[in-house]
Design a protein around this motif. Structure first.
Motif, PDB file in Angstrom:
ATOM      1  N   VAL A 390     -14.751   6.659  74.897  1.00  7.99           N
ATOM      2  CA  VAL A 390     -15.351   7.348  73.961  1.00  7.99           C
ATOM      3  C   VAL A 390     -14.413   7.543  72.499  1.00  7.99           C
ATOM      4  O   VAL A 390     -14.943   7.276  71.151  1.00  7.99           O
ATOM      5  N   ALA A 391     -13.078   7.817  72.756  1.00  9.05           N
ATOM      6  CA  ALA A 391     -12.345   7.796  71.665  1.00  9.05           C
ATOM      7  C   ALA A 391     -12.366   6.361  70.714  1.00  9.05           C
ATOM      8  O   ALA A 391     -12.116   6.619  69.760  1.00  9.05           O
ATOM      9  N   ASP A 392     -12.115   5.438  71.632  1.00  6.76           N
ATOM     10  CA  ASP A 392     -12.223   4.293  71.024  1.00  6.76           C
ATOM     11  C   ASP A 392     -13.294   3.789  70.069  1.00  6.76           C
ATOM     12  O   ASP A 392     -13.131   3.097  68.918  1.00  6.76           O
ATOM     13  N   LEU A 393     -14.452   4.254  70.528  1.00 11.55           N
ATOM     14  CA  LEU A 393     -15.770   4.178  70.012  1.00 11.55           C
ATOM     15  C   LEU A 393     -15.653   5.042  68.651  1.00 11.55           C
ATOM     16  O   LEU A 393     -16.152   4.454  67.529  1.00 11.55           O
ATOM     17  N   ILE A 394     -15.241   6.194  68.597  1.00  9.61           N
ATOM     18  CA  ILE A 394     -15.021   7.020  67.486  1.00  9.61           C
ATOM     19  C   ILE A 394     -13.992   6.483  66.457  1.00  9.61           C
ATOM     20  O   ILE A 394     -14.400   6.488  65.299  1.00  9.61           O
ATOM     21  N   LEU A 395     -13.018   6.028  66.996  1.00  6.30           N
ATOM     22  CA  LEU A 395     -11.867   5.719  66.199  1.00  6.30           C
ATOM     23  C   LEU A 395     -12.428   4.406  65.400  1.00  6.30           C
ATOM     24  O   LEU A 395     -12.181   4.042  64.317  1.00  6.30           O
ATOM     25  N   ALA A 396     -13.119   3.083  66.256  1.00  4.27           N
ATOM     26  CA  ALA A 396     -13.509   2.191  65.403  1.00  4.27           C
ATOM     27  C   ALA A 396     -14.462   2.395  64.332  1.00  4.27           C
ATOM     28  O   ALA A 396     -14.302   1.794  63.234  1.00  4.27           O
ATOM     29  N   ASN A 397     -15.536   3.075  64.587  1.00  2.57           N
ATOM     30  CA  ASN A 397     -16.570   3.563  63.544  1.00  2.57           C
ATOM     31  C   ASN A 397     -15.940   4.207  62.482  1.00  2.57           C
ATOM     32  O   ASN A 397     -16.322   4.073  61.436  1.00  2.57           O
ATOM     33  N   SER A 398     -15.040   5.113  62.717  1.00  2.00           N
ATOM     34  CA  SER A 398     -14.449   6.030  61.691  1.00  2.00           C
ATOM     35  C   SER A 398     -13.595   5.393  60.596  1.00  2.00           C
ATOM     36  O   SER A 398     -13.757   5.362  59.530  1.00  2.00           O
ATOM     37  N   GLU A 399     -12.882   4.410  61.071  1.00  2.00           N
ATOM     38  CA  GLU A 399     -12.107   3.487  60.481  1.00  2.00           C
ATOM     39  C   GLU A 399     -12.839   2.670  59.684  1.00  2.00           C
ATOM     40  O   GLU A 399     -12.494   2.210  58.648  1.00  2.00           O
ATOM     41  N   GLU A 400     -13.980   1.975  60.310  1.00  2.00           N
ATOM     42  CA  GLU A 400     -14.738   0.939  59.628  1.00  2.00           C
ATOM     43  C   GLU A 400     -15.472   1.943  58.536  1.00  2.00           C
ATOM     44  O   GLU A 400     -15.647   1.114  57.512  1.00  2.00           O
ATOM     45  N   ALA A 401     -15.749   3.000  58.644  1.00  2.00           N
ATOM     46  CA  ALA A 401     -16.351   3.846  57.455  1.00  2.00           C
ATOM     47  C   ALA A 401     -15.505   3.780  56.266  1.00  2.00           C
ATOM     48  O   ALA A 401     -15.814   3.515  55.111  1.00  2.00           O
ATOM     49  N   THR A 402     -14.113   4.128  56.538  1.00  2.00           N
ATOM     50  CA  THR A 402     -13.242   4.043  55.541  1.00  2.00           C
ATOM     51  C   THR A 402     -13.155   2.778  54.807  1.00  2.00           C
ATOM     52  O   THR A 402     -13.107   2.586  53.527  1.00  2.00           O
ATOM     53  N   THR A 403     -12.883   1.799  55.668  1.00  2.38           N
ATOM     54  CA  THR A 403     -12.803   0.351  55.139  1.00  2.38           C
ATOM     55  C   THR A 403     -14.200   0.007  54.367  1.00  2.38           C
ATOM     56  O   THR A 403     -14.024  -0.584  53.237  1.00  2.38           O
ATOM     57  N   THR A 404     -15.242   0.437  54.751  1.00  2.00           N
ATOM     58  CA  THR A 404     -16.486   0.202  54.005  1.00  2.00           C
ATOM     59  C   THR A 404     -16.575   0.790  52.732  1.00  2.00           C
ATOM     60  O   THR A 404     -16.958   0.184  51.716  1.00  2.00           O
ATOM     61  N   VAL A 405     -16.046   2.304  52.715  1.00  2.00           N
ATOM     62  CA  VAL A 405     -15.988   2.851  51.430  1.00  2.00           C
ATOM     63  C   VAL A 405     -15.115   2.086  50.528  1.00  2.00           C
ATOM     64  O   VAL A 405     -15.706   1.931  49.345  1.00  2.00           O
ATOM     65  N   LEU A 406     -13.918   1.858  50.699  1.00  4.74           N
ATOM     66  CA  LEU A 406     -13.131   1.078  49.873  1.00  4.74           C
ATOM     67  C   LEU A 406     -13.782  -0.190  49.322  1.00  4.74           C
ATOM     68  O   LEU A 406     -13.467  -0.670  48.131  1.00  4.74           O
ATOM     69  N   LYS A 407     -14.436  -1.027  50.085  1.00  2.94           N
ATOM     70  CA  LYS A 407     -14.709  -2.282  49.870  1.00  2.94           C
ATOM     71  C   LYS A 407     -15.801  -1.954  48.950  1.00  2.94           C
ATOM     72  O   LYS A 407     -16.129  -2.853  47.922  1.00  2.94           O
ATOM     73  N   ARG A 408     -16.968  -1.080  49.298  1.00  5.05           N
ATOM     74  CA  ARG A 408     -18.113  -0.786  48.253  1.00  5.05           C
ATOM     75  C   ARG A 408     -17.508  -0.231  46.958  1.00  5.05           C
ATOM     76  O   ARG A 408     -18.058  -0.522  45.811  1.00  5.05           O
ATOM     77  N   TRP A 409     -16.432   0.587  46.961  1.00  8.12           N
ATOM     78  CA  TRP A 409     -15.945   1.217  45.626  1.00  8.12           C
ATOM     79  C   TRP A 409     -15.533   0.004  44.807  1.00  8.12           C
ATOM     80  O   TRP A 409     -15.809  -0.053  43.566  1.00  8.12           O
ATOM     81  N   ARG A 410     -14.655  -0.892  45.514  1.00 10.26           N
ATOM     82  CA  ARG A 410     -14.100  -2.234  44.696  1.00 10.26           C
ATOM     83  C   ARG A 410     -15.516  -2.937  43.962  1.00 10.26           C
ATOM     84  O   ARG A 410     -15.122  -3.791  42.845  1.00 10.26           O
ATOM     85  N   SER A 411     -16.539  -2.854  44.424  1.00 12.03           N
ATOM     86  CA  SER A 411     -17.610  -3.625  44.230  1.00 12.03           C
ATOM     87  C   SER A 411     -18.435  -2.904  42.876  1.00 12.03           C
ATOM     88  O   SER A 411     -19.140  -3.135  41.981  1.00 12.03           O
ATOM     89  N   ILE A 412     -17.785  -1.473  42.509  1.00  3.37           N
ATOM     90  CA  ILE A 412     -18.624  -0.652  41.562  1.00  3.37           C
ATOM     91  C   ILE A 412     -17.574  -0.681  40.224  1.00  3.37           C
ATOM     92  O   ILE A 412     -16.319  -0.339  40.209  1.00  3.37           O
TER      93      ILE A 412
END
Length: 570
Positions: A390-412
């Motif tokens: 469960v911890a790995d599932l939460i960590l993976a998705n949470s860290e991916e969320a931050t990565t996604t935010v920064l990636k999408r921000w860079r496109s703005i």
């Protein structure tokens, strides 16, 4: 001016002051695509408010200010000296000759210019002709000019010195009248016409002085120049042609050459009505131009607001996707792999145990109790394996969320500076792994509380106690994570699916089928609630960076409202 007209001007002055204050207060911190042009336009508007519009509204009958501008070497300073009938500004072959600006006025008009009524950001000086301070306005009184009109000798609009070009553009915005000086050889150059177009856009009155016209070429040049003036909206601009000539001993143009221009300027200075027409035409043009320029600034401000809103939306969407990913991973059987599956097999045995499910809870309970008697380890190990998954599932998705935010921000457009200012956002905060594991342990305690609260009647309590609260809690975890089994394939489906059936049947034997569904739903909801709270902390790190951006969502509307107030006051 009668009392009613004075009152109308006062109302307009107040409205323009309000607009000027809103423009001054506007702020464009993000480097969006339209920000640079809007900032430049904002600065030009403020210069024109302070240098021309407000001073002119405050003193509508003040002397007319004519700015003498043009290209390098066009003869501006020589012309100003000739009209003043004395050397008030430097002329010569070295370029640029005019580095600072010189304002020439009739002695009777000194009071209008010694105070910072116009060009308030320039220091007033008098005396030396060779003063080169670009932040200074040198005043020179000259009887050669009529009262009621002043000449401002400006730096070259195409100067090699950037500060000279900037000052020349600022002075254009301060003029009631622009006396544009060019030569027969250079009247079609691009830079002067760019400035003339800006004069037209702002409604500034323009007069053209065509210098050094060769003998016999005046008709041809006049026809071509006249066509260009018509094309650029300057049909009514007077043109004064000066032929090629030899300067006088003191560096002046022959008086006959400037007679027509001097007579025209004298009429403007002496005839209050004629002067008023020029002033009002230019003032109206300047006020007319504000609407479009303010809209451009408001649109750029709206872009900034939308950019900030988009950045916030990116954060919300990325973490909503992360929560959805965790919810899916909780219920599709993803966690029933590898270590978890092995620990579960140790916990319940193999096919023989599955057959025991069919013979009733008594024998099932006896089988489980006998298996667990003296062997607490399998339940604990299964619980640890599930906790880790469960911890790995939460960590993976949470860290991916931050990565996604920064990636999408860079496109703005416009967000690069925000990201570079916060390098800490590219990695999880210190202790984030520990926070996630603590969250899962707390959730496991939630499950134990659910098990205890569900087993309120004597028979259910006995069944729970006979198997052990911790063991029942572990089985409930397994049920939570095997809701759909949608992602498993091949042999794993049979093994993990059969294991999930065992867990489901076991809990149903203890609580009943409806109670098990309720327990599983509550358990999933509590985990997602805890993850949502964790994500709120992660989102706060990102939104804190957004909050630092000094963007006012009400700014575009205030700008447009202030511009509308000026239109109403007019």
């Amino acid at each position: 001016m009668d009392a009613d007209a004075v009152d109308e001007v006062a109302v307009l002055y107040s409205a323009v002051t309000g607009l000027r204050d809103e423009v001054a207060a506007s702020h464009l911190p993000l480097q969006t695509a339209d920000a640079e042009a809007a900032r430049r336009g904002r600065g030009e508007m403020l210069d024109q408010f302070d240098d021309y519009i407000l001073p002119r509204l405050a003193d509508i009958d003040a002397p007319l200010l004519a700015v003498v501008g043009g290209s390098t070497g066009a003869g501006k300073s020589t012309l100003v000296n000739t009209l003043a009938r004395r050397v008030v500004t430097r002329s010569g072959v070295l370029r640029p000759t005019t580095r600072a600006c010189v304002l020439v006025h009739h002695p009777d008009d000194a009071r209008w210019f010694t105070t910072p009524r116009v060009l308030p950001n320039l220091t007033r000086l008098s005396g030396a002709v060779d003063n080169d301070d670009p932040a200074a306005l040198r005043l020179a009184a000259a009887d050669g000019l009529p009262a009621g009109i002043a000449l401002l000798d400006a730096p070259d609009i195409d100067s090699v010195v950037a500060s000279n070009r900037d000052l020349a553009r600022q002075l254009l915005g301060a003029a009631d009248l622009w006396v544009f000086v060019t030569t027969a050889a250079r009247y079609a150059d691009a830079v002067p016409w760019e400035m003339l177009r800006r004069a037209v856009e702002r409604g500034t009155s323009v007069a053209i002085v065509l210098d050094r016209v060769p003998d016999g070429a005046s008709d041809e040049i006049a026809e071509h120049l006249g066509g260009m003036l018509v094309d650029e909206g300057l049909t009514n601009s007077p043109v004064f042609a000066l032929g090629e000539t030899t300067l006088t001993a003191d560096g002046m143009l022959p008086e006959d050459d400037v007679a027509d221009l001097r007579a025209w300027l004298s009429r403007l200075g002496e005839d209050q009505r004629a002067r008023g027409l020029v002033v009002r035409r230019t003032l109206d043009g300047a006020l007319d131009s504000l609407g479009g320029r303010v809209r451009m600034l408001a649109e750029a401000s709206s872009t900034q607001v939308q950019t900030v809103e988009q950045m916030r939306a990116v954060v919300d969407v990325a973490y909503a996707e992360a929560l959805e990913g965790i919810a899916q991973g909780m219920s599709d059987g993803t966690l029933l792999r590898g270590e978890v599956l092995a620990r579960w097999q140790e916990f319940v045995g193999t096919g023989e145990f599955l057959r025991q499910v069919e013979v009733g809870f008594g024998r099932l309970r006896d089988r489980v109790t006998a298996m667990l008697k003296g062997r607490p380890a399998p339940a604990a190990e299964l619980g640890e394996a599930l906790q880790s998954g469960v911890a790995d599932l939460i960590l993976a998705n949470s860290e991916e969320a931050t990565t996604t935010v920064l990636k999408r921000w860079r496109s703005i457009p416009g967000t690069a500076a925000v990201i570079s200012a916060h390098p800490e956002l590219t990695s999880p905060p210190v202790g984030f792994d520990d926070d996630v594991h603590r969250l899962v342990r707390d959730w496991q305690n939630d499950l134990l509380d659910l098990v205890r609260s569900e087993g309120q009647d004597r028979r259910t309590t006995a069944r729970v106690l006979s198997m052990g609260v911790n063991a029942v809690g572990v089985v409930l975890m397994l049920v939570v994570f095997s809701h759909t089994m949608g992602t498993l394939g091949g042999a794993e489906v049979g093994i993990a699916g059969g294991s999930a059936v065992v867990a489901q049947r076991l809990l149903e034997a203890i609580f009943g089928d409806q109670a098990v569904r309720t327990l599983a739903a509550k358990a999933r909801a509590r985990l997602l609630d805890r993850v949502t709270a964790l994500h709120a902390e992660q989102k706060a790190r990102l939104t804190a960076a957004i909050d630092e951006i000094d963007v006012d969502s009400a700014q575009p509307r205030r700008l447009l409202d202030a511009a509308a107030a000026v239109a109403v006051a007019r």
